[in-house]
Design a protein around this motif. Sequence first.
Motif, mmCIF file in Angstrom:
data_model
loop_
_atom_site.group_PDB
_atom_site.id
_atom_site.type_symbol
_atom_site.label_atom_id
_atom_site.label_comp_id
_atom_site.label_asym_id
_atom_site.label_seq_id
_atom_site.Cartn_x
_atom_site.Cartn_y
_atom_site.Cartn_z
ATOM 1 N N ALA A 63 28.892 16.480 6.613
ATOM 2 C CA ALA A 63 28.687 16.120 5.207
ATOM 3 C C ALA A 63 28.601 17.372 4.327
ATOM 4 C CB ALA A 63 27.433 15.275 5.064
ATOM 5 N N TYR A 118 35.087 11.386 4.895
ATOM 6 C CA TYR A 118 34.491 11.804 3.626
ATOM 7 C C TYR A 118 35.553 12.241 2.617
ATOM 8 C CZ TYR A 118 30.244 12.024 6.480
ATOM 9 O OH TYR A 118 29.208 11.721 7.316
ATOM 10 N N CYS A 156 34.511 11.645 -3.360
ATOM 11 C CA CYS A 156 33.972 11.477 -2.017
ATOM 12 C C CYS A 156 34.295 10.051 -1.544
ATOM 13 C CB CYS A 156 32.460 11.704 -2.035
ATOM 14 S SG CYS A 156 31.670 11.507 -0.416
#
Length: 452
Positions: A63, A118, A156
């Motif tokens: 992330a 992502y 995102c």
Amino acid sequence: MPDLSPSDDSDDGTFALDTSVIPLGERALRGVLNHVVAVGDEAEATYLEVKSRLDMNSKATAAKIAKFLLGAANRRPGEAARHFHGYAVLVIGAQKSSAPGVLRGTEAHELEDRLRPYLGSQFPAFEFGRIGIDSDHEVLFIIAQPPEDGQTIFPCCKSYQGADRSDNIEDGAIYVRGTSNTRPARSGEVLALVERVRRGGKPPIVLEVQRLGPICRVDRVDEILGILRRREEEQFTKQLTPAEDTGEPMPFKLTLNVFGNSKPLSTEDREQALAAWQSKKVEHIAKGREHFLGVGLPGADVQVVSRDRFVAKPHLILTFHNCEVLDYLDPDDADLEKAVEPVLRPHDPFSLNVDYSAIQPLPRGYPVTWSPRGDDAEVVLTPESFRPNVPWTSDQDDYVIIARDPQASSVVVSWKLTEDGNDAVTSGELRVPTEPLIDAADLFKSAFLGTD
């Protein structure tokens, strides 16, 4: 342990970072690392982020990296171009006064797989670099591409909620690079990105294919293999039969059971073996030809340059017209019995009879593949990128290219290039000279007898 001593001092005693270079290659990355070790978190800027210690296999790390890449992709091209020619760098495994690194073993394709949820399928490719610290640790570099006018906004595509709220990212959020961090975009920044989209698409790709080859020419291949095959047959038929045995050891045995008990071949056995060998003539010659030319001829390579433009995940198809392509084989692997199949091979009842030298799987993500296409040879290149004005060259131990017409002084090579996320197709054609003609008899002597 790498040399982490600073390479450049500024007038005020701090260590200056040269941001006029492209941050690709060990020398440039070592300069970035030296700067980070010298000043620590103070090195962070719109074009540089630093992480000291990360578990490269954790979801939190994926992330964090995704957030950096999203922010770097959503920069304004003009502002980004002021440093590192528009590239942005994430350094992982360094801090002020030291570079502990992270555990070795992170592979670019595995990291891409973890980041894709992502970033989405249309996100630009990133570069990946590393500098070894010791036998177990290395510093990693994630290098984002320069943003360009006409690019879309990159949101995102998946949420992540971690223990540290600063690491959280939200599905649909638009992230940008601040002065020293990545954060959600403000309204003015979103409008600036909309304007970036409106400013037109990418400039056209100008690709130069600077080197192709060598393209070999060989004469009398089938003739020489035919002569060698007839010689093998003659030597086999001249062997003494059991009735003519003079007491000398027989060179051919027929295994009766798995324990290896054997007896000399009878006349009938020999005739059956010869008939079976003759029935596979076409197959034997085809395999023998591949081995003969694979170990005897030099491998070919390709060198291309993209002029003044970064090409993300290119797919370049090269067609060598009226040519054949074969696997390149190490000359040290030359084996006469693979070039000319013997009527009978020595039999070991405990052997699996597997030719391990022929098993050469390509690593995952290998950027070169080759195959026949009718009377033509096709080579496909899929590297991570073509960098602006930087030659990209394939290895010379992949394949062999041979002109089908031994008298051809040149062959036509056409090519077609596409880019990930770009519908445009770039194509071209050129004529490439062939190598001097080689006689197959001379090539055989050189490859298998060690004579010129």
